[in-house]
Design a protein around this motif. Sequence first.
Motif, PDB file in Angstrom:
ATOM      1  N   LEU A   1      30.803  43.473  40.138  1.00 57.39           N
ATOM      2  CA  LEU A   1      32.225  43.128  40.131  1.00 57.39           C
ATOM      3  C   LEU A   1      32.490  41.682  40.534  1.00 57.39           C
ATOM      4  O   LEU A   1      33.638  41.272  40.629  1.00 57.39           O
ATOM      5  N   ASP A   2      31.422  40.923  40.747  1.00 56.82           N
ATOM      6  CA  ASP A   2      31.542  39.510  41.126  1.00 56.82           C
ATOM      7  C   ASP A   2      32.435  39.357  42.363  1.00 56.82           C
ATOM      8  O   ASP A   2      33.364  38.546  42.391  1.00 56.82           O
ATOM      9  N   LEU A   3      32.141  40.135  43.389  1.00 61.00           N
ATOM     10  CA  LEU A   3      32.960  40.128  44.603  1.00 61.00           C
ATOM     11  C   LEU A   3      32.664  38.900  45.449  1.00 61.00           C
ATOM     12  O   LEU A   3      31.523  38.441  45.535  1.00 61.00           O
ATOM     13  N   ASN A   4      33.702  38.386  46.093  1.00 63.54           N
ATOM     14  CA  ASN A   4      33.491  37.379  47.129  1.00 63.54           C
ATOM     15  C   ASN A   4      34.076  37.825  48.466  1.00 63.54           C
ATOM     16  O   ASN A   4      34.212  37.019  49.403  1.00 63.54           O
TER      17      ASN A   4
ATOM     18  N   THR B   1      28.416  37.473  51.595  1.00 60.39           N
ATOM     19  CA  THR B   1      29.822  37.750  51.274  1.00 60.39           C
ATOM     20  C   THR B   1      30.607  38.074  52.538  1.00 60.39           C
ATOM     21  O   THR B   1      30.164  38.853  53.383  1.00 60.39           O
ATOM     22  N   GLU B   2      31.789  37.475  52.674  1.00 61.25           N
ATOM     23  CA  GLU B   2      32.650  37.752  53.824  1.00 61.25           C
ATOM     24  C   GLU B   2      33.257  39.142  53.722  1.00 61.25           C
ATOM     25  O   GLU B   2      33.385  39.703  52.619  1.00 61.25           O
ATOM     26  N   TRP B   3      33.709  39.691  54.861  1.00 61.34           N
ATOM     27  CA  TRP B   3      34.198  41.061  54.869  1.00 61.34           C
ATOM     28  C   TRP B   3      35.090  41.286  56.082  1.00 61.34           C
ATOM     29  O   TRP B   3      35.236  40.418  56.953  1.00 61.34           O
TER      30      TRP B   3
ATOM     31  N   CYS C   1      31.444  38.348  59.130  1.00 65.43           N
ATOM     32  CA  CYS C   1      32.679  39.138  59.222  1.00 65.43           C
ATOM     33  C   CYS C   1      33.843  38.181  59.439  1.00 65.43           C
ATOM     34  O   CYS C   1      33.902  37.468  60.449  1.00 65.43           O
ATOM     35  N   HIS C   2      34.765  38.154  58.491  1.00 66.34           N
ATOM     36  CA  HIS C   2      35.894  37.228  58.567  1.00 66.34           C
ATOM     37  C   HIS C   2      36.962  37.711  59.539  1.00 66.34           C
ATOM     38  O   HIS C   2      37.536  36.907  60.289  1.00 66.34           O
TER      39      HIS C   2
END
Length: 463
Positions: free
Chosen positions: A218-221, A251-253, A275-276
């Motif tokens: 899904l090309d997640l960012n 990837t941030e989350w 973790c953002h």
Amino acid sequence: MKKVILVQPYYENIWEPIGLGFIAGYLKKYHEGELDLRCYQGNFDTDETIVEACIGADVVGFSCTSPAWPHALRLAGEIKEASPSTRTVFGGWHPSALPQECAAHPFVDQVVIGEGEEIFLDVVNGNTDPIVQGTKPSMLDLPWPDREIIKNYRTVDLCETMNGKRTASFQCNRVCPVACAFCAERVITGTRNRRDNPIRSRPVPEMCDEIEHAIKELDLNYFKFVDATFDITADFVIEFCKEKIKRGITTEWECLIHATFASEEMFKWLKLAQCHQVNIGVETGSPRILRDIKKGLTLKSVKNVFAWAKAHGVERRGFFLFGMPNETRADLLLTEELIDEIDPDVVGFTILCPYPGTDLYKPELHQNVDWEKADEYSNDFWCTEHFTNIELKAQQAYFKTKYDLLLCERQEDSSQGGGFGDMRELEKQSTSTPIGTNVNNVNMPAPQPTVVQLERSETTTEN
């Protein structure tokens, strides 16, 4: 060939129907025989599209929160008229909380209570009991949610349009360790019991396998967890963070945490694992109201978590709730003072909504509520001994005004909240219509209650 349609009815605040994704994945893995399986969402698909797709279906499964229940009923009525032999099956929070009432409706053939993966397969295979009880499957037996069937790309693309982040959701744990008075989580996964209903978790490596796969497909960012409480223990969070780091997943989350279960060490690893933001249900600054909420939370733990997160560079979002039955203006003043002290990066202010399945729901008072016009951000009926509904909205407006630069996305656009709105209608709007606006109310702005500043002369006996 069995034809099965899964439907998420319209609700203003939309995310991917991950519960239906789990059901779709389970059906595809364990159903014997050919299966025509599709999924539709009321925010993207018109009623006509959904009803037409359901004609000739063997089973149509609706996943309903209380605000989505009225729309689901309307769809079921149209489906029954067009395809009388199609079985309509209702699950989710609202039917699980009120199974007898929902099953009595002429457009409802069956109600599924609780977790639906295993029992819905049973329904597809011929179980026609009016009310069926879900099971509690091992997380090891659950296939990943089928993100192709639920068309997860649509909400990912929408997130990118809204805020530039290609975001998807994941679930790692089932069963919340606490049972807050205002929450209906227990009607799906049950109340935690160490012996009979323990927290069930997916193995961290397997969870990271799915995250890696979804990021690529899904090309997640960005991603988030939908777990009611992600930090079931600090050690669990640290284990996840270490695995994410080991795999090079950058990837941030974000996740929802309970302050009681957190540790300072946990925040060191959250930061290292990109973790953002952590989302924290603070609810109130009053120890007395915290006890009423039954959250198992203290102000000391709240202050610790906000300080630890800030020290390690993790953003902090605080949720605050107005309208617990015993809450007074003095309690609201304590909430205001706490917000000023912990200095959150993002805030959200909600008014209590007595959803079915919560401690606050009273059938004699709330059985005729139009749930389509009520949610936790605004409703026109909840009041207490100390506040009228208008006064609760006024206090919400005061807090939103004071902390306007910190408001979460849902509350930035209007007193009714923005949400993602109806994407079917959004496509028809002119470019002057803000994407975050609830397009159904573009020309009818909601009246703003008078902002009432809290009187600082009011005090409380609580320390």
